[in-house]
Design an enzyme around this catalytic site. Structure first.
Site, PDB file in Angstrom:
ATOM      1  N   LYS A 110       0.816  -1.214   0.000  1.00 46.84           N
ATOM      2  CA  LYS A 110       0.000   0.000   0.000  1.00 46.84           C
ATOM      3  C   LYS A 110       0.853   1.269   0.000  1.00 46.84           C
ATOM      4  CE  LYS A 110      -4.415  -1.718   1.451  1.00 46.84           C
ATOM      5  NZ  LYS A 110      -4.124  -3.145   1.702  1.00 46.84           N
TER       6      LYS A 110
HETATM    7  C1  LIG Z   1      -4.687  -4.260   0.952  1.00 43.52           C
HETATM    8  C2  LIG Z   1      -3.911  -5.508   0.842  1.00 43.52           C
HETATM    9  C3  LIG Z   1      -4.179  -6.500  -0.123  1.00 43.52           C
HETATM   10  C4  LIG Z   1      -5.351  -6.388  -1.095  1.00 43.52           C
HETATM   11  O1  LIG Z   1      -5.125  -5.432  -2.069  1.00 43.52           O
HETATM   12  P1  LIG Z   1      -6.367  -4.848  -2.886  1.00 43.52           P
HETATM   13  O2  LIG Z   1      -5.802  -3.785  -3.732  1.00 43.52           O
HETATM   14  O3  LIG Z   1      -7.328  -4.335  -1.859  1.00 43.52           O
HETATM   15  O4  LIG Z   1      -6.926  -5.988  -3.662  1.00 43.52           O
HETATM   16  C5  LIG Z   1      -3.364  -7.610  -0.193  1.00 43.52           C
HETATM   17  N1  LIG Z   1      -2.355  -7.779   0.681  1.00 43.52           N
HETATM   18  C6  LIG Z   1      -2.061  -6.870   1.633  1.00 43.52           C
HETATM   19  C7  LIG Z   1      -0.933  -7.136   2.547  1.00 43.52           C
HETATM   20  C8  LIG Z   1      -2.812  -5.700   1.741  1.00 43.52           C
HETATM   21  O5  LIG Z   1      -2.525  -4.815   2.702  1.00 43.52           O
END
Ligand SMILES: *Cc1c(COP(=O)(O)O)cnc(C)c1O
Length: 454
Positions: A110
């Site tokens: 993120k």
């Molecule tokens: C948010 C997140 C995801 C999912 O990603 P999306 O874009 O919401 O599909 C997967 N793994 C981790 C560690 C995350 O923080």
């Protein structure tokens, strides 16, 4: 070419510029902003990516969208500042790789999206000498990603509320050791109390002048930067300009996957997208049957950031394939399911399979995965088993979205050791924390926001 405009997937709001879509977040009709045109990159430009660093590629990809709204030298400065960490591509077996998106300040993928969104927002606010006040309630990880992404930006103040007794000391320290423009308040209550206070503040007419914003995950400013790492992986790994890659994406709210779809639509040579989900299998069921049913409440799985029963970015995918889905998940126009099935496969992975994958990946390949990446790797294995053909020569890239050290209990239980902390999470113990506590009382919170109390 004319400036790219952004429309709402609900089709009831006017088209806006990137700047407006970024600062608004959600469209007034509750739809999600989509670019009216997805610019394509030409082959020779992509061919040059092979020897380039991550910020170079980020610049080229984002420039295609932003060239009419952000001056080139400014964009260059923003990407250099946002992407100052590694993006390792780990070889596993045959032509199968894991891309580790876990080297940023909060050791989660993120960071890629949030850091760029923060810098772009700051740039536009600076132009207008405006300030934004970001309010977020967190049960742990979102707060630290937002706090780190906006830390040190001049035109943005951040206030994070967290439930005092519901976050781990490490999660707390990731937010409270920053200082500067990041203020943190521990609430004597639950996560729901924090969220209710934030929601109430957004709707409070007395606070309109504060320019409150939520910087939430459906912002177009978070989506575009997520197209970049697909180009990067391909540039590093493809044997030639025409070689296609198959990406395996562990998914929850589908932001990551939409980044990949944008990259593909920009011209990236992709064979197929494999969307791996945990036991929340509403998407694989939809892809197969054409019937969409949200999972309410969502199931609690080990890959906790993917416990999503109605992915907020699904409306964007439906839109990309010519259909229409509103924010509640109602489909008024079906997307081209056949085309979608030609392009993507989706597989659901159970918790038992996730654990077994963490064990086997380590045993067979010395590949260390945490639960989200393990859903991805298991997704690749299931895809290979179910799909005829020779998969040894094909290029596969599985995205690992968090650092294994963020899941010490699970790794300890399955592999009997404690993964080493990445540099970003080291040394937190010795740093000074800045935060105060407050009861879960809206009036005290409001007084605080209005500056009446310190
Ligand atoms: C948010 C997140 C995801 C999912 O990603 P999306 O874009 O919401 O599909 C997967 N793994 C981790 C560690 C995350 O923080």
């Amino acid at each position: 070419m004319d400036k790219i405009v952004y429309y709402s997937t609900n089709m009831q709001s006017p088209e806006v510029s990137f700047r407006d879509a970024l600062l608004k977040g959600q469209a007034p009709d509750k739809g999600l902003y989509m670019p009216a045109v997805i610019p394509s990159l030409d082959k020779s430009l992509m061919g040059d990516f092979a020897g380039q660093e991550y910020p170079d590629i980020a610049y080229a990809v984002l420039y295609a969208f932003l060239k009419d709204e952000v001056p080139p030298e400014k964009l260059r400065e923003l990407v250099d500042d946002a992407y100052d960490y590694d993006v390792p591509l780990e070889h596993v077996t045959d032509r199968k790789y894991v891309m580790r998106l876990d080297q940023g300040p909060t050791a989660s993928f993120k960071d890629f999206a949030a850091r760029m969104m923060g810098r772009l927002m700051n740039y536009f606010l600076e132009q207008e000498s405006r300030e934004l006040y970001i309010l977020t309630a967190t049960s742990g990880d979102t707060g630290s990603a937002i706090a780190n992404a906006f830390y040190g930006l001049d035109n943005i103040k951040v206030l994070i509320l967290f439930p005092e007794k519901e976050v781990t000391p490490r999660q707390r320290k990731q937010m409270t050791t920053l200082g500067k423009n990041v203020e943190v308040i521990a609430i004597d209550g639950k996560f729901d109390d924090c969220q209710a206070m934030v929601k109430k503040a957004f709707g409070d007419p007395d606070l309109q002048d504060l320019n409150l914003s939520s910087a939430n995950s459906i912002n177009i400013g978070r989506l575009l930067p997520q197209a970049v790492y697909y180009f990067y992986a391909w540039a590093q790994l493809a044997a030639n300009k025409d070689q296609k890659a198959t990406f395996v994406i562990p998914s929850g709210n589908f932001g990551d996957m939409m980044g990949g779809m944008i990259a593909w639509n920009m011209g990236l040579p992709v064979d197929r997208m494999v969307i791996a989900v945990n036991e929340n299998d509403e998407f694989p069921v939809f892809l197969q049957s054409g019937r969409y049913e949200k999972i309410v409440p969502s199931k609690n799985c080990l890959s906790s950031a993917m416990n999503v029963g109605h992915p907020s970015n699904l409306a964007r995918l439906v839109d990309l394939y010519g259909g229409r889905m509103d924010e509640k998940g109602n489909i008024s126009q079906m997307p081209d399911m056949e085309a979608m099935r030609r392009d993507m496969t989706s597989v659901s992975v159970s918790d038992a399979e996730t654990k077994a994958t963490i064990a086997k990946a380590w045993e067979n390949f010395r590949l260390l995965l945490e639960p989200h990446g393990a859903v991805g790797w298991a997704g690749l294995e299931k895809f290979v088993l179910a799909t005829p053909g020779n998969h040894k020569e094909k290029l596969f890239v599985v995205l690992e979205t968090a650092h294994p050290a963020k899941f010490p209990e699970q790794i300890q239980e399955i592999l009997n050791f404690d993964p080493e902390l990445p540099p970003a999470l080291q040394g937190l113990e010795d740093q000074k924390e800045h935060y105060h506590t407050m009861e879960h009382d809206y009036e005290s919170f409001k007084t605080h926001l209005l500056g009446g109390e310190k």
